[in-house]
Write a protein that holds these residues in place. Structure first.
Motif, short mmCIF file in Angstrom:
data_model
loop_
_atom_site.label_atom_id
_atom_site.label_comp_id
_atom_site.label_asym_id
_atom_site.label_seq_id
_atom_site.Cartn_x
_atom_site.Cartn_y
_atom_site.Cartn_z
N UNK A 84 0.81 -1.22 0.00
CA UNK A 84 0.00 0.00 0.00
C UNK A 84 0.85 1.27 0.00
N UNK A 85 0.22 2.35 -0.41
CA UNK A 85 0.87 3.66 -0.32
C UNK A 85 1.18 4.01 1.13
N UNK A 86 0.30 3.60 2.04
CA UNK A 86 0.53 3.92 3.45
C UNK A 86 1.74 3.19 4.02
N UNK A 87 2.05 2.00 3.51
CA UNK A 87 3.25 1.30 3.96
C UNK A 87 4.50 2.09 3.59
N UNK A 88 4.51 2.63 2.37
CA UNK A 88 5.62 3.48 1.96
C UNK A 88 5.67 4.75 2.80
N UNK A 89 4.50 5.32 3.05
CA UNK A 89 4.43 6.55 3.85
C UNK A 89 4.92 6.30 5.27
N UNK A 90 4.58 5.14 5.82
CA UNK A 90 5.03 4.84 7.17
C UNK A 90 6.53 4.79 7.28
#
Length: 260
Positions: A239-245
Motif C-alpha cells: 500500500x501507499x501507506x506502507x511506503x508513507x510509514x
C-alpha cells in the motif's frame, strides 16, 4: 458538530464520531428503531474517509444499555429482527466486523443485548460504577445475539459463570478478566475513550482493518487465519501507506495516511 435523533446523538470531534444512545428513561434499552439508527450511523461512518474511529456511549448515569426492550418484546413490537441494511449493519457491529475501530465508553450497566453490543467493540472503557451481565437464562432465554461469544474475551470458566448464573460482575472484575481495558471515574469517561480513539486513529487505516480482523479470527476461527493473513499481507505491505510509514519514520515526521 452535534446532531440528534430521538434515540441517538451524533457528535463529530475531528476524525472521531461519538454515538450516544439516547433513551435514558428506558435505560437505553434497544428498540428496532434504535438498532437501525446505530446501524445507519456505522454504515455512514465506514463510507466517510474522514472518520477514523467511533466512540459508542450512552446518555444518563444508570445504564449503558439494558439490552432488548422487554416491554416492546412482550407486546410484539419492533425489536430489530428485520433483514434491512441498517439492521444488518448493527449486527455486523455486534460481531466486531466494522471496518473502522469502535471504542465503548460504558457509563452504567451493560445487560444482555447491551453487553452483546459491547462485545463487538474493540476497546471498552468503563466508569467505576459500570456492571456487566448476561441474565437471559433467568428469563427462560439465552444470550442469542452474540453473548455466548463472551468466552472469546474472558476465560471460559468466567464466561460459563456469567451465562449460567446470570449474575453481574463489576467494572473492576471486568478489568481483571480482560473484558475492560480501563476503569476510570465517571467524569473522565468520555475524555479517556476519546484519548484511546485518537491513539488508535494515529495508525494507518488498512493496518487497523487488518489487525481488527486477524486478531479476532485468531481467537474465534484460527483455521481461516492463514488465508486472510495472506490477503492482508498483499494489501497492506504493497500500500501507499506502507511506503508513507517508512518514509515518515526516516524523515522524523508524522505520517499522512491515505487509507490505500
Amino acid at each position: 458538530m452535534t446532531t440528534a435523533t430521538d434515540e441517538l446523538i451524533y457528535e463529530r470531534q475531528d476524525d472521531i464520531l461519538i454515538l450516544t444512545l439516547n433513551r435514558p428513561d428506558a435505560r437505553n434499552a434497544l428498540t428496532g428503531s434504535l438498532i437501525r439508527a446505530i446501524g445507519s450511523a456505522v454504515t455512514d461512518a465506514e463510507a466517510d474517509p474522514d472518520i477514523r474511529t467511533i466512540v459508542l456511549t450512552a446518555a444518563g448515569d444508570r445504564a449503558f444499555c439494558a439490552g432488548m426492550d422487554l416491554r416492546a418484546f412482550a407486546e410484539g413490537g419492533d425489536i430489530g429482527s428485520g433483514l434491512d441494511p441498517a439492521t444488518e449493519a448493527y449486527y455486523r457491529l455486534t460481531r466486531g466486523e466494522t471496518t473502522i475501530p469502535v471504542i465503548a465508553a460504558v457509563n452504567g450497566a451493560a445487560i444482555g443485548g447491551g453487553l452483546e453490543l459491547l462485545l463487538g467493540c474493540d476497546l471498552i472503557i468503563a466508569c467505576r460504577d459500570a456492571r456487566f451481565g448476561l441474565p437471559e437464562a433467568k428469563r427462560g432465554l439465552f444470550p442469542g445475539g452474540g453473548g455466548t461469544n463472551i468466552g472469546t474475551r474472558i476465560p471460559l470458566s468466567a464466561a460459563l459463570e456469567m451465562t449460567m448464573t446470570g449474575e453481574f460482575i463489576d467494572a473492576q472484575r471486568g478489568y481483571d478478566l480482560g473484558l475492560v481495558n480501563a476503569v476510570v471515574d465517571a467524569d473522565d469517561l468520555i475524555a479517556t475513550a476519546v484519548d484511546y480513539a485518537r491513539r488508535v486513529a494515529s495508525s494507518a487505516p488498512l493496518s487497523l482493518a487488518a489487525c481488527k480482523e486477524l486478531v479476532r479470527l485468531a481467537v474465534i476461527d484460527p483455521t481461516s487465519v492463514t488465508d486472510r493473513l495472506s490477503h492482508w499481507q498483499s494489501v497492506v505491505f504493497s500500500s501507499e501507506d506502507a511506503i508513507e510509514g517508512a518514509t515518515s519514520f526516516m524523515q522524523k515526521r508524522e505520517p499522512q495516511w491515505k487509507g490505500r
